[in-house]
Write an enzyme that holds these catalytic residues in place. Structure first.
Site, PDB file in Angstrom:
ATOM      1  CE  LYS A   1       1.383  62.523  95.514  1.00 37.15           C
ATOM      2  NZ  LYS A   1       1.083  61.806  94.249  1.00 37.15           N
TER       3      LYS A   1
ATOM      4  CG  ASP B   1      -3.378  65.402  92.210  1.00 36.28           C
ATOM      5  OD1 ASP B   1      -3.377  66.591  91.832  1.00 36.28           O
ATOM      6  OD2 ASP B   1      -2.779  64.494  91.614  1.00 36.28           O
TER       7      ASP B   1
ATOM      8  CE  LYS C   1      -4.959  63.499  89.678  1.00 35.95           C
ATOM      9  NZ  LYS C   1      -4.136  62.540  88.916  1.00 35.95           N
TER      10      LYS C   1
ATOM     11  CG  ASP D   1      -2.199  61.916  95.078  1.00 31.39           C
ATOM     12  OD1 ASP D   1      -1.621  60.841  94.855  1.00 31.39           O
ATOM     13  OD2 ASP D   1      -1.915  62.962  94.488  1.00 31.39           O
TER      14      ASP D   1
ATOM     15  CG  ASP E   1      -2.290  65.113  87.464  1.00 34.30           C
ATOM     16  OD1 ASP E   1      -2.436  65.203  88.703  1.00 34.30           O
ATOM     17  OD2 ASP E   1      -2.805  64.210  86.777  1.00 34.30           O
TER      18      ASP E   1
ATOM     19  CD  GLU F   1       0.278  66.225  92.595  1.00 31.55           C
ATOM     20  OE1 GLU F   1       0.030  65.295  93.379  1.00 31.55           O
ATOM     21  OE2 GLU F   1       0.036  66.138  91.367  1.00 31.55           O
TER      22      GLU F   1
ATOM     23  NE  ARG G   1       6.664  63.218  88.965  1.00 31.32           N
ATOM     24  CZ  ARG G   1       6.541  62.473  87.873  1.00 31.32           C
ATOM     25  NH1 ARG G   1       7.413  62.596  86.894  1.00 31.32           N
ATOM     26  NH2 ARG G   1       5.562  61.611  87.763  1.00 31.32           N
TER      27      ARG G   1
END
Length: 457
Positions: free
Chosen positions: A225, A230, A237, A248, A307, A309, A311
């Site tokens: 990933k 993010d 967030k 991230d 949030d 995202e 996956r």
């Protein structure tokens, strides 16, 4: 990369370093001169794990003793480089086994590391004499520090394009092929979910693909990933949750470092590395809650939460990886806070659809002292990802967050593919011996050990 300074030759300033476990201390101490025994007693030193004492001599420091726990655990030695006087040079004494010496070498490097791209460290680490360096320990150290450096670099200097540049450089170093689908090319080549997540940023999203090895070798695919920052998207967030979101892309850092290890150690495999690299940003073209997006596999996904995202981008990458029918498919992702709530910040969570693959990784973690823990793919919890308008929702209930995220990913892994997913924190919240605050490699050494055992060469 930020590599520690090691010595390769002895000189007059190199002092003896006695490495002792607590149960060895009494016998060792009894063999020392009376003044040394008296000094150790006055210091209250008993070689407890993580302890250290300097030994006085006629001209200053005559040597030192460090206390360790498990001799095969690299972190047993992590306190030495910063506990010993800055810039001093040391040679290990005490008849250490080859395994312990390799652990000492790796642990010393982990303890000596400081991220110095923007700030000069306040002191130099002590240096270790390596008369016969262990090549694999050196490679493992490089991989761990690769992860740390990548995760510690802020998004300003490590966006999708910069992550691509890292992969291209590694590919050039090892004779690998690198292919990149960026911007609207993602749509042209059927990676719509990666495009949807990254389209709001001024930094074009992309899928980075590296391929290496003989065409007829067993196929191993790694997916990481690569969310370079993010914000949470429109489901923004809060400040505390966004503060460290440069990390991230920690899953990508692990996959990249593992791929580099596989190539450097020349495992006899046909390797594919896939990194969906995006920035989850806010803008006029940001994907929105309630949208239904297409995916490479044909599964329609309703966006319950922007949030969640990671996956979403991984789904396209996993589907693409599966098209090659790899013998093993591993993915790494800083995916859920639920995994941290379940196991804390030090133990990454493993999910797998194949018991033999999972057990091999767990056993490798025990052998390398690089822990991970398995949680179940409890498929009844797929009900938490039910959508009334699409095949799947990307989020849902607060229940079993790490499990539902893994179940989401599994939906994009082709049937019959041996797959394991590591939900990794990739971060140290505070300074500890061998583990400075900031980016961290977790279960990486275990992953390589597992692959090396499976594909010896």
């Amino acid at each position: 990369m930020n590599l520690p300074a090691f010595l390769d030759t002895a000189d007059a300033s190199t002092r003896p370093l006695h490495v002792l476990q607590r149960e060895q201390f009494a016998d060792w101490s009894a063999q020392q001169p009376a003044p040394v025994r008296a000094w150790l007693q006055a210091q209250g030193f008993a070689a407890t794990p993580g302890s250290l004492v300097l030994l006085p001599g006629d001209e200053g420091i005559a040597g030192a003793v460090i206390g360790i726990g498990d001799a095969a655990d690299p972190l047993s030695y992590g306190h030495a480089p910063t506990g010993l006087p800055a810039g001093t040079s040391w040679r290990a004494e005490g008849g250490l086994s080859a395994e312990a010496r390799a652990a000492l070498q790796l642990g010393w490097g982990l303890g000596a590391y400081r991220f110095d791209r923007y700030k000069t460290p306040s002191r130099a680490p002590a240096r270790l004499l390596l008369e016969a360096a262990d090549a694999q320990a050196a490679a493992l150290l490089d991989a761990c520090l690769r992860v740390r450096d990548l995760v510690n670099t802020p998004a300003e200097h490590l966006g999708p394009a910069e992550l691509e540049a890292v992969v291209r450089q590694i590919g050039d170093d090892h004779g690998a092929q690198v292919e990149v689908f960026a911007g609207d090319a993602l749509l042209e080549h059927n990676f719509p979910a990666i495009h949807a997540v990254g389209r709001a940023s001024h930094r074009a999203p992309r899928l980075i693909a590296l391929r290496w090895g003989a065409q007829d070798a067993p196929k191993v695919s790694l997916v990481g990933k690569g969310v370079c920052f993010d914000s949470g998207g429109l489901d923004l967030k809060p400040a505390d949750g966004m503060r460290n979101m440069k990390k991230d892309m920690g899953g990508a850092a692990h996959a990249i470092a593992l791929a580099e290890l596989v190539m450097r150690q020349r495992l006899p495999v046909r390797l594919t590395l896939l990194v969906p690299a995006v920035e989850n940003a806010i803008g006029p073209d940001a994907f929105r809650p309630g949208e239904v997006i297409a995916t490479r596999s044909g599964v329609s996904v309703e966006i319950d939460n922007t949030d969640a995202e990671g996956r979403v981008v991984l789904g396209d990458a996993l589907a693409y990886a599966g098209e090659d029918a790899p013998e093993v498919l591993l993915d790494f992702a800083t995916l859920t806070g639920a995994a941290r709530i379940a196991l804390g910040p030090e133990v990454p969570v493993l999910f797998a659809n194949d018991d033999a693959l999972a057990n091999a990784w767990l056993e490798a973690g025990e052998r390398t002292r690089d822990p991970l823990w398995r949680l179940p793919l409890w498929r009844p919890y797929l009900r938490y990802l039910t959508s009334t308008v699409a095949d799947l929702a990307n989020s849902g209930s607060r229940m079993a967050g790490a499990i539902t995220a893994a179940l989401y990913l599994e939906r994009f892994v082709p049937a019959g593919t041996r797959w394991a997913h590591l939900d990794v924190y990739a971060w140290n919240d505070s300074d500890r011996p061998g583990r400075p605050a900031g980016g961290e490699a977790m279960a990486l050494r275990a992953a390589f050990q597992m692959l090396r055992s499976r594909y010896p060469g």
